[in-house]
Design a protein around this motif. Structure first.
Motif, PDB file in Angstrom:
ATOM      1  N   GLY A   1       0.612  -1.201   0.089  1.00 23.89           N
ATOM      2  CA  GLY A   1      -0.059   0.029   0.093  1.00 23.89           C
ATOM      3  C   GLY A   1       0.943   1.358   0.045  1.00 23.89           C
ATOM      4  O   GLY A   1       0.541   2.272  -0.798  1.00 23.89           O
TER       5      GLY A   1
ATOM      6  N   LYS B   1       2.670   1.626  -3.619  1.00 20.02           N
ATOM      7  CA  LYS B   1       2.192   1.949  -4.899  1.00 20.02           C
ATOM      8  C   LYS B   1       2.169   3.249  -5.541  1.00 20.02           C
ATOM      9  O   LYS B   1       2.579   4.239  -4.861  1.00 20.02           O
ATOM     10  CB  LYS B   1       0.552   1.573  -4.692  1.00 20.02           C
ATOM     11  CG  LYS B   1       0.101   0.152  -4.422  1.00 20.02           C
ATOM     12  CD  LYS B   1      -1.279   0.114  -4.289  1.00 20.02           C
ATOM     13  CE  LYS B   1      -2.126   0.869  -5.369  1.00 20.02           C
ATOM     14  NZ  LYS B   1      -3.741   0.572  -5.264  1.00 20.02           N
TER      15      LYS B   1
ATOM     16  N   ASP C   1      -1.927   3.505  -0.877  1.00 17.70           N
ATOM     17  CA  ASP C   1      -3.589   3.116  -0.638  1.00 17.70           C
ATOM     18  C   ASP C   1      -3.663   3.058   0.918  1.00 17.70           C
ATOM     19  O   ASP C   1      -3.359   2.067   1.502  1.00 17.70           O
ATOM     20  CB  ASP C   1      -3.569   1.658  -1.024  1.00 17.70           C
ATOM     21  CG  ASP C   1      -4.962   1.317  -1.130  1.00 17.70           C
ATOM     22  OD1 ASP C   1      -5.667   1.697  -0.474  1.00 17.70           O
ATOM     23  OD2 ASP C   1      -5.375   0.326  -2.152  1.00 17.70           O
TER      24      ASP C   1
END
Length: 88
Positions: A58, A61, A65
């Motif tokens: 996450g 990315k 995220d």
């Protein structure tokens, strides 16, 4: 199409809340471990590793995220701490 987006957003929030609750549920096992009633250390270890990988995913990315990161951070700490306290 817009309704689907709203439903998906609700499901995502619910999944994030359930993820946090799943890892918070380790607290009774931690307490039992600290009182000498040791649980199996394998599952919380695997959960801690899994959550660490999700947080890394996450974070790195192209578009961070944050829901994935925030939902898995408790699992990193509580999973590894439950594992640690289950060792005897």
């Amino acid at each position: 199409m817009k309704e689907e987006t709203k439903i998906i957003r609700i499901i995502g929030r619910l999944a994030s809340v359930m993820s946090v609750l799943m890892y918070v549920s380790y607290i009774p096992q931690i307490i039992s471990n600290l009182h000498g009633n040791y649980g199996d250390p394998i599952q919380p270890l695997v959960a801690g590793v899994n959550c660490t990988i999700w947080v890394i995913y996450g974070y790195f990315k192209a578009d961070r995220d944050w829901p994935i990161i925030m939902a898995n951070i408790p699992g990193v700490f509580l999973g590894f701490y439950t594992f640690y306290t289950a060792l005897h």
